[in-house]
Scaffold this motif. Structure first.
Motif, PDB file in Angstrom:
ATOM      1  N   GLY A   1       1.228   8.751  -6.084  1.00  0.00           N
ATOM      2  CA  GLY A   1       0.899   9.851  -5.536  1.00  0.00           C
ATOM      3  C   GLY A   1       2.434  11.147  -5.620  1.00  0.00           C
ATOM      4  O   GLY A   1       2.302  12.656  -6.122  1.00  0.00           O
TER       5      GLY A   1
ATOM      6  N   TYR B   1       0.435   3.583  -3.151  1.00  0.00           N
ATOM      7  CA  TYR B   1      -0.391   5.408  -2.731  1.00  0.00           C
ATOM      8  C   TYR B   1       1.314   6.122  -3.117  1.00  0.00           C
ATOM      9  O   TYR B   1       1.440   7.643  -3.769  1.00  0.00           O
ATOM     10  CB  TYR B   1      -0.671   5.312  -1.922  1.00  0.00           C
TER      11      TYR B   1
ATOM     12  N   ASN C   1       0.600  -1.347  -0.105  1.00  0.00           N
ATOM     13  CA  ASN C   1      -0.121  -0.065   0.153  1.00  0.00           C
ATOM     14  C   ASN C   1       0.642   1.113   0.312  1.00  0.00           C
ATOM     15  O   ASN C   1       0.755   1.997  -0.886  1.00  0.00           O
ATOM     16  CB  ASN C   1      -1.119   0.099   1.142  1.00  0.00           C
TER      17      ASN C   1
END
Length: 116
Positions: free
Chosen positions: A73, A69, A65
């Protein structure tokens, strides 16, 4: 060791074979280098995609995760920064400089001082 002696030693090692070449490179050790790394880490194939059998739910590992992200991002941040970066091309600068000089000479009217 002079370059001439080094060359002669290299020629002797090449003529003697590959084992003496290895000993020439590793002059401070009497053992031959070992191939490979730590322990064998071979996972035999199971035939299932990513090792997950049909009907079982894939369990995420702790780093997945954060990686997902963080990676997406960083692309979003890069895209925003790239969209709003200043225009520093030489063509833009030259066009603006030519407009300023023509306004200073009176050839071109100043667009801010328009008559209504």
């Amino acid at each position: 060791m002079t370059p001439l002696l080094r060359t002669l030693a290299a020629r002797r090692a090449v003529a003697a074979g590959p084992s003496s070449m290895m000993m020439m490179k590793r002059s401070f050790s009497a053992t031959l280098p070992k191939k490979g790394g730590h322990s064998p880490q071979y996972d035999p194939p199971t035939g299932w995609l990513f090792g997950v059998k049909p009907g079982e739910k894939y369990v995420n590992e702790g780093w997945e995760n954060l990686y997902f992200y963080g990676f997406l991002g960083s692309f979003v941040v890069f895209g925003v920064a790239y969209a709003w970066k200043p225009d520093t091309s030489i063509q833009t600068w030259a066009l603006e400089e030519a407009r300023r000089r023509l306004e200073a000479e009176g050839i071109l009217e100043d667009p801010d001082n328009k008559k209504n």
